[in-house]
Structures are given as structure tokens and as C-alpha cells.
Design a protein around this motif. Sequence first.
Motif, PDB file in Angstrom:
ATOM      1  N   LEU A   1      49.712  18.517  42.463  1.00 19.04           N
ATOM      2  CA  LEU A   1      48.680  19.498  42.132  1.00 19.04           C
ATOM      3  C   LEU A   1      49.192  20.944  42.130  1.00 19.04           C
ATOM      4  N   GLY A   2      50.461  21.142  42.412  1.00 18.20           N
ATOM      5  CA  GLY A   2      51.030  22.495  42.389  1.00 18.20           C
ATOM      6  C   GLY A   2      50.507  23.401  43.490  1.00 18.20           C
ATOM      7  N   LEU A   3      50.253  22.845  44.643  1.00 17.17           N
ATOM      8  CA  LEU A   3      49.694  23.621  45.746  1.00 17.17           C
ATOM      9  C   LEU A   3      50.730  23.966  46.816  1.00 17.17           C
ATOM     10  N   ALA A   4      52.013  23.865  46.495  1.00 18.75           N
ATOM     11  CA  ALA A   4      53.069  24.230  47.440  1.00 18.75           C
ATOM     12  C   ALA A   4      53.707  25.539  46.979  1.00 18.75           C
ATOM     13  N   TYR A   5      53.296  26.648  47.585  1.00 18.25           N
ATOM     14  CA  TYR A   5      53.825  27.957  47.184  1.00 18.25           C
ATOM     15  C   TYR A   5      53.538  28.993  48.263  1.00 18.25           C
ATOM     16  N   VAL A   6      54.300  30.071  48.215  1.00 17.92           N
ATOM     17  CA  VAL A   6      54.053  31.255  49.037  1.00 17.92           C
ATOM     18  C   VAL A   6      54.178  32.454  48.106  1.00 17.92           C
ATOM     19  N   THR A   7      53.091  33.178  47.907  1.00 18.34           N
ATOM     20  CA  THR A   7      53.083  34.343  47.035  1.00 18.34           C
ATOM     21  C   THR A   7      52.386  35.495  47.738  1.00 18.34           C
ATOM     22  N   GLU A   8      52.475  36.673  47.145  1.00 19.57           N
ATOM     23  CA  GLU A   8      51.813  37.841  47.705  1.00 19.57           C
ATOM     24  C   GLU A   8      51.305  38.729  46.585  1.00 19.57           C
ATOM     25  N   ASP A   9      50.276  39.508  46.915  1.00 14.29           N
ATOM     26  CA  ASP A   9      49.824  40.572  46.039  1.00 14.29           C
ATOM     27  C   ASP A   9      49.703  41.834  46.873  1.00 14.29           C
ATOM     28  N   THR A  10      49.060  42.845  46.345  1.00  9.10           N
ATOM     29  CA  THR A  10      49.013  44.120  47.052  1.00  9.10           C
ATOM     30  C   THR A  10      48.129  44.085  48.295  1.00  9.10           C
ATOM     31  N   ARG A  11      47.264  43.085  48.399  1.00  6.34           N
ATOM     32  CA  ARG A  11      46.299  43.045  49.499  1.00  6.34           C
ATOM     33  C   ARG A  11      46.510  41.903  50.482  1.00  6.34           C
ATOM     34  N   SER A  12      47.165  40.828  50.065  1.00  9.49           N
ATOM     35  CA  SER A  12      47.221  39.656  50.939  1.00  9.49           C
ATOM     36  C   SER A  12      48.387  38.737  50.602  1.00  9.49           C
ATOM     37  N   LEU A  13      48.613  37.821  51.513  1.00  9.18           N
ATOM     38  CA  LEU A  13      49.620  36.772  51.363  1.00  9.18           C
ATOM     39  C   LEU A  13      48.903  35.469  51.073  1.00  9.18           C
ATOM     40  N   HIS A  14      49.437  34.664  50.151  1.00  9.33           N
ATOM     41  CA  HIS A  14      48.800  33.413  49.753  1.00  9.33           C
ATOM     42  C   HIS A  14      49.757  32.250  50.016  1.00  9.33           C
ATOM     43  N   ILE A  15      49.278  31.243  50.741  1.00  8.13           N
ATOM     44  CA  ILE A  15      50.078  30.053  51.035  1.00  8.13           C
ATOM     45  C   ILE A  15      49.329  28.836  50.518  1.00  8.13           C
ATOM     46  N   GLY A  16      49.951  28.090  49.604  1.00  8.08           N
ATOM     47  CA  GLY A  16      49.324  26.893  49.064  1.00  8.08           C
ATOM     48  C   GLY A  16      49.170  25.821  50.124  1.00  8.08           C
ATOM     49  N   ALA A  17      48.115  25.021  49.999  1.00  9.00           N
ATOM     50  CA  ALA A  17      47.781  24.040  51.027  1.00  9.00           C
ATOM     51  C   ALA A  17      48.858  22.978  51.219  1.00  9.00           C
ATOM     52  N   MET A  18      49.649  22.685  50.179  1.00  4.43           N
ATOM     53  CA  MET A  18      50.671  21.653  50.288  1.00  4.43           C
ATOM     54  C   MET A  18      52.036  22.198  50.698  1.00  4.43           C
ATOM     55  N   THR A  19      52.092  23.455  51.110  1.00  7.55           N
ATOM     56  CA  THR A  19      53.334  24.035  51.618  1.00  7.55           C
ATOM     57  C   THR A  19      53.663  23.412  52.974  1.00  7.55           C
ATOM     58  N   THR A  20      54.873  22.901  53.139  1.00  7.69           N
ATOM     59  CA  THR A  20      55.229  22.223  54.380  1.00  7.69           C
ATOM     60  C   THR A  20      55.531  23.223  55.490  1.00  7.69           C
ATOM     61  N   LEU A  21      55.441  22.750  56.724  1.00  9.05           N
ATOM     62  CA  LEU A  21      55.743  23.601  57.873  1.00  9.05           C
ATOM     63  C   LEU A  21      57.186  24.069  57.849  1.00  9.05           C
ATOM     64  N   GLN A  22      58.103  23.215  57.375  1.00  9.71           N
ATOM     65  CA  GLN A  22      59.504  23.623  57.305  1.00  9.71           C
ATOM     66  C   GLN A  22      59.696  24.711  56.259  1.00  9.71           C
ATOM     67  N   SER A  23      58.979  24.623  55.153  1.00  6.77           N
ATOM     68  CA  SER A  23      59.063  25.670  54.130  1.00  6.77           C
ATOM     69  C   SER A  23      58.551  26.998  54.668  1.00  6.77           C
ATOM     70  N   ILE A  24      57.496  26.958  55.481  1.00 10.44           N
ATOM     71  CA  ILE A  24      56.966  28.175  56.097  1.00 10.44           C
ATOM     72  C   ILE A  24      57.995  28.764  57.065  1.00 10.44           C
ATOM     73  N   ALA A  25      58.648  27.901  57.829  1.00 14.82           N
ATOM     74  CA  ALA A  25      59.655  28.371  58.780  1.00 14.82           C
ATOM     75  C   ALA A  25      60.865  28.969  58.077  1.00 14.82           C
ATOM     76  N   ASP A  26      61.215  28.451  56.893  1.00 10.71           N
ATOM     77  CA  ASP A  26      62.410  28.900  56.176  1.00 10.71           C
ATOM     78  C   ASP A  26      62.158  30.041  55.199  1.00 10.71           C
ATOM     79  N   GLU A  27      60.909  30.271  54.825  1.00  8.64           N
ATOM     80  CA  GLU A  27      60.584  31.263  53.804  1.00  8.64           C
ATOM     81  C   GLU A  27      60.928  32.681  54.275  1.00  8.64           C
ATOM     82  N   PRO A  28      61.834  33.391  53.582  1.00 11.02           N
ATOM     83  CA  PRO A  28      62.215  34.752  54.016  1.00 11.02           C
ATOM     84  C   PRO A  28      61.031  35.707  54.111  1.00 11.02           C
TER      85      PRO A  28
END
Length: 318
Positions: free
Chosen positions: A54-81
Motif C-alpha cells: 500500500l506504499g505506507l512505509a515512508y518518512v517525509t517532512e514539510d514546513t510544519r510537521s514530520l510524517h511517518i507512514g504506518a508501515m514504516t518499521t521500527l528499525q527504519s525509524i531507528a536508522d533514519e538520519p
Amino acid sequence: MLLNLVEYHWAEHIDDALLLLGRLDIKTVALAGGTYLLGQQDDSIQAVVDLRDLGLAYVTEDTRSLHIGAMTTLQSIADEPLLQEFAGGVLAQTALASSSSRLIRNCATIGGTLGTGTASQADLLTALVALEAEVVVRSGSKTQVNLSGGTLEYPGLALSGVIYKGKHERRISCATFNLERRPNELIVEIIIPYNKANNGASFARVGRTSTDAALLNAVAQVETQEGVYKHVCLAFGGVNMEPRRLATLERYLEGQPADNQHLLAALQASIAEFHPPTDFRVSGSYRRVSGINLAYHVLEEATNLAQRRGMVPSGKGV
């Protein structure tokens, strides 16, 4: 094991997943990482919907907030710069601490962790509450109607079995997510607001061992302005414990000078509000005593970080 499982759906579009999850005739649940669901002995579950495409694994940002897709794994969160820098790195730290096994972190998702709630034993839940994150959820519906024929004035053919598809999206605060979530709602995204430049955050935990589930954890987020507390968030959590904020302490500190004297006074005045539960691992009284030390540590560290950042111009605060 899911002994009565009779259907396995690999959804390729989120609308298809929503319609499957909204069925009333067969109990259907979402399958994210599967680290919790597949170990359950729930004989009522008859169908699962795999969410991997479903394409729900991502980490993005805009000028107001940070967006984390629901299918992003805990390891990806730990490794994401980006997350290692965001909010003093507490999201990456708590994702890493949520499970000592990299194999689990490679499968477990942030959406699944939120959906599981306290049973996930995840330090990440406390961080999301302290950072005032919101959960974006969607639900779908399908209505079938029979349309009657037209009139002499408005001619038209009768149609039977016309299907209307609908969907609804809303945001829920992480602090109240378990209370407000409705059945068959699908977690889509987590949104965390950016704060001012003079903002700091900190995380600490107590466990029987460094790799064990936290008996108690604490996350603080502090914003200061000209040496005064402008905004404070402090959340406690732990194994078999719903994350909760200490509202009395937050109100007490806001507007007070950002120093250790006022911090200690706030803790002494508000710790009576903290009533953690007791279970077979740890007593509530132990959690309460430990909570004073944890709260002081994370608030002091977050305050120092906020004051240092307030001296350096920056585009985003956390």
C-alpha cells in the motif's frame, strides 16, 4: 496461531483494504509486521489483509510537521538520519529500545505498534505522546441500493444493485488513541508537529536489564523562551502501562524560570498525581519513586538542550 483463518488478502490499493476491513459478516484484521498478531490465539479472526503493497512505509517532512507512514518499521525509524536528529533523537532511541531483537524491529511497524497498544511494550508509544503526535486513520464503507425508474417529467431506467463507495479520514491524538479509535479504522500515518528552535527533548527508562521491556520510561519535550518555560510535555509509560502525561507538572512549570529549583518544586507539587499500575513485574510504588528521578533527568536534559538551541538560529526546532 490463527487456527480459524480462512481468507488471506494481499491488498494493492488502500480502498480495497478499507472495504475488506469494513465487512460485518467475517472478522477481518489488518496484517502489518505480524510480530504480535501471528502469536495470538484468537479463534474469532477469519481473514487478514496484508498491507505491504500500500506504499505506507515512508518518512517525509514539510514546513510544519514530520510524517511517518504506518508501515514504516521500527528499525527504519531507528536508522533514519532525519529521525536521529528530530526531537533530540528520541524517536530513533525509543524505536531501538522498543525491542532488543533486530529481527523483530525489522518486521514490527509503527502502525502495528500503535494498534497493539500497551501489549506491544514499546517505548516508542511514550515518545509519540510526549511529542504530541497525531494518528491519521481511515475507514471505508460500501452501500448497495436499488434505484427506481424515472417519471414522465424526468425519464430514466431503473437500476438495481448500484454500489456507492465511501471513505472517511480523521486525526486522533496519540494520547487518546486507544479510547477514540473505532472498529475497522486503518492507521495510515503518524504526524508529529515541528516546534520552535528553542525546543529540546529527552528519553530515559528503567528496566530489569538493558534489553528487557521498560518497567517505566519517561519522555520530556520542553520549549523555553528567554530563560522561562513556555511549553512542557512530560509522559510516562512502561510495560502493561498506558502512556500518560503529567498535566499538573506541565501547567506548574509553564511560565516559571527554567532552572533546577523550580523544576524540583514542580515535581514535589505534582508527583501525587502520578498513580502507576502494579503488575507481577513491578509495584506501583516502585514506579512512582523511580518516576521522580526519571522525570527530573529528562526534564533537566530537555531544558538544557532547549536553552542551547535557543542561542543558535535554526529553521526547525526539533
